[in-house]
Design a protein around this motif. Structure first.
Motif, PDB file in Angstrom:
ATOM      1  N   LYS B  58       9.250  10.275  -3.771  1.00  0.00           N
ATOM      2  CA  LYS B  58       9.619   8.802  -3.231  1.00  0.00           C
ATOM      3  C   LYS B  58       9.871   8.918  -1.737  1.00  0.00           C
ATOM      4  CE  LYS B  58      13.461   5.646  -4.058  1.00  0.00           C
ATOM      5  NZ  LYS B  58      14.475   5.275  -4.715  1.00  0.00           N
ATOM      6  N   LEU B  59      10.516   9.935  -1.086  1.00  0.00           N
ATOM      7  CA  LEU B  59      11.251  10.014   0.145  1.00  0.00           C
ATOM      8  C   LEU B  59       9.760   9.997   0.945  1.00  0.00           C
ATOM      9  CD1 LEU B  59      14.333  12.219   0.462  1.00  0.00           C
ATOM     10  CD2 LEU B  59      14.103   9.734   0.463  1.00  0.00           C
ATOM     11  N   LYS B  64      10.392   7.316   4.074  1.00  0.00           N
ATOM     12  CA  LYS B  64      11.863   7.206   4.213  1.00  0.00           C
ATOM     13  C   LYS B  64      12.244   8.559   4.615  1.00  0.00           C
ATOM     14  CE  LYS B  64      13.557   4.005   0.850  1.00  0.00           C
ATOM     15  NZ  LYS B  64      14.810   3.913  -0.027  1.00  0.00           N
ATOM     16  N   VAL B  65      13.262   8.572   5.813  1.00  0.00           N
ATOM     17  CA  VAL B  65      13.696   9.646   6.445  1.00  0.00           C
ATOM     18  C   VAL B  65      12.694  10.294   7.367  1.00  0.00           C
ATOM     19  CG1 VAL B  65      15.205  11.712   6.491  1.00  0.00           C
ATOM     20  CG2 VAL B  65      15.451  10.033   4.680  1.00  0.00           C
ATOM     21  N   LYS B  66      11.658  10.792   6.965  1.00  0.00           N
ATOM     22  CA  LYS B  66      10.603  11.554   7.539  1.00  0.00           C
ATOM     23  C   LYS B  66       9.310  10.601   7.586  1.00  0.00           C
ATOM     24  CE  LYS B  66      12.842  15.496   7.789  1.00  0.00           C
ATOM     25  NZ  LYS B  66      13.539  15.823   9.068  1.00  0.00           N
ATOM     26  N   LYS B  67       8.759  10.571   8.827  1.00  0.00           N
ATOM     27  CA  LYS B  67       7.364   9.782   8.775  1.00  0.00           C
ATOM     28  C   LYS B  67       6.307  10.789   9.265  1.00  0.00           C
ATOM     29  CE  LYS B  67       9.236   7.325  12.505  1.00  0.00           C
ATOM     30  NZ  LYS B  67       9.094   6.241  13.535  1.00  0.00           N
ATOM     31  N   ARG B  68       6.648  12.228   9.328  1.00  0.00           N
ATOM     32  CA  ARG B  68       5.393  12.853   9.534  1.00  0.00           C
ATOM     33  C   ARG B  68       5.903  14.139   8.682  1.00  0.00           C
ATOM     34  NH1 ARG B  68       3.099  11.567  13.939  1.00  0.00           N
ATOM     35  NH2 ARG B  68       2.130  13.479  14.162  1.00  0.00           N
ATOM     36  N   ASN B  73       3.047  18.629  10.720  1.00  0.00           N
ATOM     37  CA  ASN B  73       3.220  17.637  11.767  1.00  0.00           C
ATOM     38  C   ASN B  73       2.176  16.514  11.930  1.00  0.00           C
ATOM     39  OD1 ASN B  73       4.598  16.306  14.026  1.00  0.00           O
ATOM     40  ND2 ASN B  73       3.563  17.721  15.350  1.00  0.00           N
ATOM     41  N   LYS B  74       1.810  15.872  10.823  1.00  0.00           N
ATOM     42  CA  LYS B  74       0.939  14.992  10.529  1.00  0.00           C
ATOM     43  C   LYS B  74       1.536  13.649  10.016  1.00  0.00           C
ATOM     44  CE  LYS B  74      -3.339  16.673  11.657  1.00  0.00           C
ATOM     45  NZ  LYS B  74      -3.853  16.171  12.855  1.00  0.00           N
ATOM     46  N   ASN B  75       1.019  12.198  10.455  1.00  0.00           N
ATOM     47  CA  ASN B  75       1.766  11.420  10.018  1.00  0.00           C
ATOM     48  C   ASN B  75       1.696  11.275   8.431  1.00  0.00           C
ATOM     49  OD1 ASN B  75       2.804   9.028  11.088  1.00  0.00           O
ATOM     50  ND2 ASN B  75       0.882   8.529  11.989  1.00  0.00           N
ATOM     51  N   ASN B 114       9.062  -1.499  13.008  1.00  0.00           N
ATOM     52  CA  ASN B 114       8.493  -0.262  13.789  1.00  0.00           C
ATOM     53  C   ASN B 114       7.170   0.151  14.124  1.00  0.00           C
ATOM     54  OD1 ASN B 114      11.088   0.960  14.033  1.00  0.00           O
ATOM     55  ND2 ASN B 114      10.998   1.489  11.891  1.00  0.00           N
ATOM     56  N   LYS B 117       2.068   1.710  10.079  1.00  0.00           N
ATOM     57  CA  LYS B 117       1.066   1.309   9.114  1.00  0.00           C
ATOM     58  C   LYS B 117       1.428   1.064   7.526  1.00  0.00           C
ATOM     59  CE  LYS B 117      -3.593   2.520   8.441  1.00  0.00           C
ATOM     60  NZ  LYS B 117      -3.643   3.377   7.284  1.00  0.00           N
ATOM     61  N   PRO B 118       1.257   0.076   7.131  1.00  0.00           N
ATOM     62  CA  PRO B 118       1.332   0.064   5.381  1.00  0.00           C
ATOM     63  C   PRO B 118       0.562   0.833   4.763  1.00  0.00           C
ATOM     64  CG  PRO B 118       0.889  -2.067   6.349  1.00  0.00           C
ATOM     65  CD  PRO B 118       0.660  -1.028   7.393  1.00  0.00           C
TER      66      PRO B 118
END
Lengths: 357, 158
Positions: B58-59, B64-68, B73-75, B114, B117-118
């Protein structure tokens, strides 16, 4: 006409880049209707609102770089039809704890200002806190500006986040199209520090500092007659978790201006929003806000040139119901009671259909 | 032979029967059922992550919290289904604990706040698998029956 031509060109360019880049275009709208009755004047009238037409475009240029642009067309009673660039910035995400943003963006104060504004389909209420009316519409606080921001989030197990923003400041708002050296030397700065210890719970504090220099223009296009030290503090607690029933946003603001001639003048305000999801679609809520204005503060003109009305203290209470038909279509209804200095007590009902496509 | 039921009773019976049929159809639609033995959450093979719990899925999927992705270290690039389907209903309900409207609002909010990208949306499981196999930061959910060896399974919902 020139403005609308610009918008059409912008849309066409945006559409072209949709094909060329990984671009998402969204249009926001929120027409509404309200009836407010002023008990002191014994007068009331129905009023339809078209709301602005908002174009919002984002594009992920590569794995770390994204851009966003937001343009809105609206009608102001005092200045007529306007098309305005609300935001336009580029971001570089180095790591979760370090990213950069450059351009025009919302100033990092509280939760509301960073998350809602023209995205009314996302905003839980119809009412927007009056303390957050932007300075370019005659409001009190720099809710957006052009500058450079360093930010990070999700740091350590307590979810520490920060945003540090250096921006033009009130005295340089005209500098967007003007001549910078005629608009003062000192930039403004905001620092926001916060925690998200559990999913959806955000606690933050923000401080903003600006020197408004003597001899340079202010947001009303008149000139400061002395140096003014402007400081603003904001505290925010919000709990907006989509998979929890209870929702809450509460924020307080204190804005001070220090004059050599008349001492310190302050403005304070705050609001609270509480909602409870009866189901995933139906959310009743209450909203209340207050703004205390200092009438002896010489910074503000007697009549707000943007609205044609005097600045006044305000206390408001709303009882509302939100029906979320889908993520892109929301209907809101509010019963409102409001007390304003000089205008007295008024009450009525408001409704809004907010959408995005 | 004289009809012993009046038109009123006949029409009432018809209306009640139709109502009962609608209620049972709605009830059947309420509990989504998928063919096969469940859904799996998959990531790209380059991703060093070995396994995730439902709450970690889920996160990551919601960014949530982490984008990468840590280490990679990738989106994080969540993959979703374009149209409503049993796999999506189950993933939203059992893993995210959110309604479809809430998921939609959530990604609009991330984009609006922010410039994030969806989620990428795909018509079927094979398209999701192809996306996950080629994008190092991708994470998606598919029916277990559609699984192929080009992706890595990090969570199984039986």
């Amino acid at each position: 006409m020139k403005h609308f031509t610009s918008v059409i060109i912008f849309v066409l360019l945006a559409s072209y880049y949709t094909v060329a880049q990984d671009t998402k275009i969204r249009f926001f709208g929120h027409p509404g209707f309200e009836y407010l009755y002023n008990n002191d004047l014994k007068k009331g009238s129905p009023y339809f609102r078209s709301g602005p037409f908002v174009l919002f475009v984002t594009s992920q240029l590569n794995d770390k770089v994204a851009v966003a642009g937001e343009v809105h067309a609206h009608y102001m009673a005092t200045t007529g039809a306007e098309v305005e660039i609300e935001r336009l910035y580029i971001t570089y995400d180095h790591k979760d704890y370090l990213s950069f943003r450059f351009g025009k963006m919302y100033t990092p104060i509280g939760y509301w200002n960073l998350n809602y504004n023209f995205g009314l389909v996302l905003q839980p209420t119809i009412s927007r806190p009056s303390i957050l009316q932007p300075t370019h519409d005659g409001g009190f606080i720099n809710t957006r500006d052009a500058g450079f921001q360093v930010e990070g989030s999700g740091i350590s197990s307590v979810g520490f986040f920060y945003k540090a923003f250096v921006f033009n400041g009130v005295g340089k708002n005209g500098g967007y199209l003007g001549i910078p050296y005629q608009l003062g030397e000192a930039p403004g700065a905001v620092l926001q520090l916060g925690l998200e210890p559990t999913d959806g719970l955000k606690i933050s504090a923000s401080g903003m500092y600006q020197i408004l220099q003597k001899g340079y223009p202010n947001q009303y296009d008149s000139v400061f007659t002395e140096d003014i030290k402007s400081m603003m503090w904001a505290g925010s607690v919000s709990f907006m978790n989509p998979d929890k029933k209870f929702e809450c946003i509460t924020e307080v603001f204190y804005d001070s201006k220090q004059y050599k001639s008349i001492g310190t003048k302050g403005l304070d305000g705050g609001f609270i929003y509480l909602g409870y999801k009866l189901s995933s679609k139906i959310i009743p809520y209450i909203y209340s806000e207050t703004t205390k204005f200092d009438y002896t503060d010489i910074y503000y003109p007697r009549i707000n040139v943007y609205t044609g009305q005097p600045y006044v203290d305000l206390t408001k209470f709303d009882l509302g119901l939100r029906y979320k038909y889908s993520g892109s279509l929301v209907y809101k209804f509010e019963l409102e009671a409001m007390k304003q200095d000089r205008f007295g007590f008024s009450f009525g009902a408001k409704t809004q259909v907010a959408f995005v496509f | 032979m004289k009809n012993k039921f009046s038109p009123f009773f006949k029409s009432t019976f018809l209306v009640l029967a139709l109502a009962a049929m609608c209620v049972s159809m709605a009830y059947m639609m309420k509990e989504p059922k998928i063919s096969g033995s469940g859904i799996v959450v998959v990531v790209n093979k380059e991703n060093p992550i070995s396994g995730l719990t439902a709450s970690e899925v889920k996160l990551y999927w919601l960014r949530k919290v982490k984008k990468r992705w840590p280490e990679l270290n990738k989106n994080i690039k969540p993959a979703d289904r374009k149209n409503r389907c049993p796999e999506q209903d189950i993933f939203y309900d059992k893993v995210l604990g959110m309604s479809a409207a809430d998921v939609e609002s959530y990604f609009i909010q991330k984009q609006y706040g922010n410039a994030e990208k969806p989620q990428d949306k795909f018509s079927n499981d094979n398209d999701i698998l192809e996306f996950v196999a080629t994008e190092p930061g991708a994470i998606g959910f598919v029916n277990k029956n559609a699984l192929n060896p080009n992706v890595k399974v990090v969570f199984t919902l039986e």
